[in-house]
Design an enzyme around this catalytic site. Sequence first.
Site, PDB file in Angstrom:
ATOM      1  N   GLY A  78       5.247   7.184   2.221  1.00 15.31           N
ATOM      2  CA  GLY A  78       4.899   6.242   3.216  1.00 15.31           C
ATOM      3  C   GLY A  78       4.351   4.803   2.414  1.00 15.31           C
ATOM      4  CB  THR A 138      -0.812   0.086   1.254  1.00 11.86           C
ATOM      5  OG1 THR A 138      -0.170   0.269   2.487  1.00 11.86           O
ATOM      6  CG2 THR A 138      -1.803  -1.230   1.479  1.00 11.86           C
ATOM      7  CB  CYS A 139       0.690   4.370  -1.452  1.00 12.69           C
ATOM      8  SG  CYS A 139       1.097   3.761  -3.031  1.00 12.69           S
ATOM      9  CB  SER A 140      -1.597   3.435   3.348  1.00 10.77           C
ATOM     10  OG  SER A 140      -2.200   3.581   4.627  1.00 10.77           O
TER      11      SER A 140
END
Length: 109
Positions: A100, A40-42
């Site tokens: 992130g 994820t980009c989280s």
Amino acid sequence: PDAKWKVTAEQLQLRVAEQKSVLADGARYVRPGGTLTYITCSILSDENERQAEDFLATHVDFEPVDLSRAMYDVSPALRERVWRLPHGVLLTPGRTGTDGFFAFSARRK
């Protein structure tokens, strides 16, 4: 690019449900000995660690893969900056200079 900073609680719940569905669907295509990787980009635990924990709890025929070595292969310096979690790695803006990211891999037994 800034959409992730404007996510509402309702949007997050929808995204988490979609991610859970994608993981379950993807697992069907992994042969014994094969690996499923979720990224994820989280930096939110609902989208990351909790997804990995839920996946492993409901897919007992999978086991987590340690991604620490992969981080070293990408960059020895990066390996020291990522957060090593029980079921994945987390790259945060403050430690890695990234937006992130989270990565989790599981191998089908």
